[in-house]
Design a protein around this motif. Sequence first.
Motif, PDB file in Angstrom:
ATOM      1  N   UNK A   1       0.828  -1.210   0.000  1.00  0.00           N
ATOM      2  CA  UNK A   1       0.000   0.000   0.000  1.00  0.00           C
ATOM      3  C   UNK A   1       0.856   1.251   0.000  1.00  0.00           C
ATOM      4  N   UNK A   2       2.026   1.194   0.671  1.00  0.00           N
ATOM      5  CA  UNK A   2       2.927   2.345   0.664  1.00  0.00           C
ATOM      6  C   UNK A   2       3.434   2.617  -0.745  1.00  0.00           C
ATOM      7  N   UNK A   3       3.690   1.530  -1.466  1.00  0.00           N
ATOM      8  CA  UNK A   3       4.254   1.678  -2.803  1.00  0.00           C
ATOM      9  C   UNK A   3       3.182   1.985  -3.845  1.00  0.00           C
ATOM     10  N   UNK A   4       1.930   1.565  -3.570  1.00  0.00           N
ATOM     11  CA  UNK A   4       0.871   1.749  -4.555  1.00  0.00           C
ATOM     12  C   UNK A   4       0.153   3.080  -4.331  1.00  0.00           C
ATOM     13  N   UNK A   5      -0.654   3.442  -5.317  1.00  0.00           N
ATOM     14  CA  UNK A   5      -1.430   4.684  -5.255  1.00  0.00           C
ATOM     15  C   UNK A   5      -2.908   4.332  -5.165  1.00  0.00           C
ATOM     16  N   UNK A   6      -3.663   5.015  -4.277  1.00  0.00           N
ATOM     17  CA  UNK A   6      -5.096   4.705  -4.157  1.00  0.00           C
ATOM     18  C   UNK A   6      -5.826   5.006  -5.456  1.00  0.00           C
ATOM     19  N   UNK A   7      -6.925   4.345  -5.688  1.00  0.00           N
ATOM     20  CA  UNK A   7      -7.705   4.607  -6.908  1.00  0.00           C
ATOM     21  C   UNK A   7      -8.385   5.971  -6.848  1.00  0.00           C
ATOM     22  N   UNK A   8      -8.867   6.383  -7.965  1.00  0.00           N
ATOM     23  CA  UNK A   8      -9.564   7.666  -8.035  1.00  0.00           C
ATOM     24  C   UNK A   8     -10.822   7.636  -7.164  1.00  0.00           C
ATOM     25  N   UNK A   9     -11.038   8.712  -6.434  1.00  0.00           N
ATOM     26  CA  UNK A   9     -12.202   8.808  -5.566  1.00  0.00           C
ATOM     27  C   UNK A   9     -11.931   8.373  -4.129  1.00  0.00           C
ATOM     28  N   UNK A  10     -10.752   7.792  -3.904  1.00  0.00           N
ATOM     29  CA  UNK A  10     -10.415   7.371  -2.533  1.00  0.00           C
ATOM     30  C   UNK A  10      -9.911   8.586  -1.740  1.00  0.00           C
ATOM     31  N   UNK A  11     -10.507   8.840  -0.594  1.00  0.00           N
ATOM     32  CA  UNK A  11     -10.128   9.963   0.266  1.00  0.00           C
ATOM     33  C   UNK A  11      -9.808   9.418   1.655  1.00  0.00           C
ATOM     34  N   UNK A  12      -8.689   9.840   2.151  1.00  0.00           N
ATOM     35  CA  UNK A  12      -8.281   9.392   3.496  1.00  0.00           C
ATOM     36  C   UNK A  12      -9.274   9.926   4.526  1.00  0.00           C
TER      37      UNK A  12
END
Length: 224
Positions: free
Chosen positions: A14-25
């Motif tokens: 998860x650190x290396x990957x990027x969240x998908x569009x629309x994902x908000x922390x």
Amino acid sequence: MGGAEAEATKTTKRKESTPPDGYVCRLCSVPGHWIQVCPTKKTGDKKRKRKPSGHVPVPGKDPSPEDIAEAQKMQEIPPPKCFCGVTSRLNKVKRSKAGGDNSRALGKYFFFCSKKRDDETQCRFARPADLELNKMKARAGNKAAQKKAEQEQSAQKKKETKQIKKAKIEQADKKKQMKAVAEEDNGESSSSSSSSDEESEGEAKKERDSSGSDRDSSSSDDED
């Protein structure tokens, strides 16, 4: 160890990957990173504001503000010991096996034994929270009355101390006045005695002079 390694591998991906569009922390409300690697989580920022849930309280199902205020007031009561000797727990009665829906205990707060229901040693301790609240108020009233009595006693003691000091000062002033009067009397008596001594000396001198003149006159007569 296998589960820990798998979780660590998942976090690394998860650190290396990027969240998908629309994902908000949900921690910082900023897109672009996973919640597990949120910067606020790393820095330990505890000033995050929770978003309003938008839930509308349902009457009869959700607690009202009055219920919440009452619960907070009841939580301030020190829980008593139950029959087992352990600290009891506060609970609101929602149903009653004995009285059913007509039970007067419904909706009331009670202190019960804190042991689990399946524990055979659980006692049948049930004390109304209002009773403990009245005891707490009575103790507070006794403390206030005791404090007031102590303050009144202290004020009375201070008053008596002032009166004693005032009496001592007046007594000392009276002694000084009496001493001054006595000294004046002694001075007058000594002056009067000295004047009387002078008068007696003057009279004695006069007598001596008169006797001397008599002797002189008698001697002159003899010569004649």
